[in-house]
Design an enzyme around this catalytic site. Structure first.
Site, PDB file in Angstrom:
ATOM      1  CD  GLU A 136       2.663  79.678  70.205  1.00  0.00           C
ATOM      2  OE1 GLU A 136       3.341  80.608  69.662  1.00  0.00           O
ATOM      3  OE2 GLU A 136       1.686  79.398  69.789  1.00  0.00           O
ATOM      4  CG  ASN A 171       4.238  72.512  63.872  1.00  0.00           C
ATOM      5  OD1 ASN A 171       3.263  72.048  63.131  1.00  0.00           O
ATOM      6  ND2 ASN A 171       4.362  73.641  64.470  1.00  0.00           N
ATOM      7  CG  ASP A 222       3.592  75.217  61.047  1.00  0.00           C
ATOM      8  OD1 ASP A 222       3.090  74.402  61.373  1.00  0.00           O
ATOM      9  OD2 ASP A 222       3.059  76.491  61.290  1.00  0.00           O
TER      10      ASP A 222
END
Length: 319
Positions: A136, A171, A222
């Site tokens: 990330e 996701n 998410d």
């Protein structure tokens, strides 16, 4: 369009997960499974008896899928894929270490790969769609996540075809009723995309943006699930919410969970598939956020929403 809000104050199971995720309902056993990725645990909860607990593993377990032959669970791990027999997830859970079978997969990771993250079986049951995530801290300079279509070969092995690259954190996924469109969540870009999906070949193309809501109030997308009307229920990191989107991309309902903050996944469960189970995560929070959201990391259930879901497709492979 008027947006309805439903508030769920209290959590159901107070496990204080570092990274609760991967909720999955087993309609045969009437049990819920979910994971704590950082805690390396798979949880099992049986609503009819109230029995719950977990098994520990030697590495991160990130997402789960059911098998059509009902022999166990498929799992995405931090560094690969696995098959877990149900006797390796004893019930009642023993809260002790467990084992699994590593699955051989010839997959060359993209530059910037961090770990596996999300998975979902496509409507045919023949393809296990598995996503990875990047480091990330490298975003937005680069994006090393990918999305793969995993199938079983005639000799019982697994083969993976790259569907999408240049992703951040793979996701929530789902399909339209006609199976012609794949929904896919790319979390760090805060977007849910729509792709043409060829149900015969499993190939994807022609991305359009379904939702890109850059609003702190609505958080980061998410995990997701769908109800039996094929609307999208998107768990929203950092916002205490699950949002329902219509197929046209409009928000028509918000589930507010004020005592949680990082809402990570949701799934329909219960005997009538009308109870929404929601996971959350305490990782990445400040002391002030923990004080303001004391149930962050717990499992929630929201009842009486007036909607029903459907069990996720099971994978047709044998292990």
């Amino acid at each position: 369009m008027e947006v309805k809000t439903v508030v769920q104050q209290e959590s159901l199971l107070k496990y204080n997960c570092e990274l609760g995720e991967g909720s999955l309902w087993d309609a045969i056993r009437q049990r819920l499974y979910f994971v704590d990725i950082i805690g390396c645990r798979i949880f099992t909860y049986e609503p009819s008896t109230g029995i719950h607990g977990f098994q520990s593993f030697d590495r991160n377990v990130t997402a789960l899928a059911l098998l059509e032959d009902d022999s166990g669970l498929l799992a995405a791990l931090q560094d690969g894929l696995a098959f877990i027999k149900f006797d390796q997830l004893p019930f009642p859970p023993t809260n002790s270490p467990s084992t699994y079978k590593r699955l051989s997969l010839n997959l060359k990771h993209l530059e910037g790969f961090n770990r596996f993250n999300e998975c979902c079986v496509d409507p045919t049951g023949k393809r296990w769609i598995v996503g990875t995530m990047m480091n990330e801290e490298d975003f937005p300079k680069s994006a090393g996540g990918g999305l793969y279509s995993v199938t079983q070969t005639k000799d019982g092995g697994l083969s993976a075809d790259l569907l999408l690259d240049n992703l951040t954190v793979s996701n929530g996924m789902g399909w339209t009723k006609d199976n012609k469109t794949l929904y896919f969540t790319d979390s760090l870009r805060k977007e849910i995309g729509k792709y043409d999906y060829d149900i015969d070949t499993g190939k994807v193309c022609n991305k359009v943006i379904f939702s890109n809501v850059d609003d702190e109030f609505l958080g980061v997308p998410d995990g997701m699930c769908q109800d039996d009307e094929y609307h999208i229920w998107s768990a929203r990191w950092g916002s205490s919410k699950v949002i329902r989107f219509t197929p046209e991309g409009k928000i028509d309902l918000i589930v507010h969970l004020p005592k949680g903050l990082n809402i990570t996944s949701c799934i329909w469960g219960g005997p009538n598939l009308d109870e929404l189970y929601v996971t959350s995560a305490k990782t990445g929070t400040t002391d002030e956020q923990i004080e303001n959201h004391p149930s962050n990391g717990d499992l929630f259930v929201v009842k009486g929403l007036g909607f029903k879901g459907k069990e996720r497709t099971r994978f047709k492979g044998k292990f």
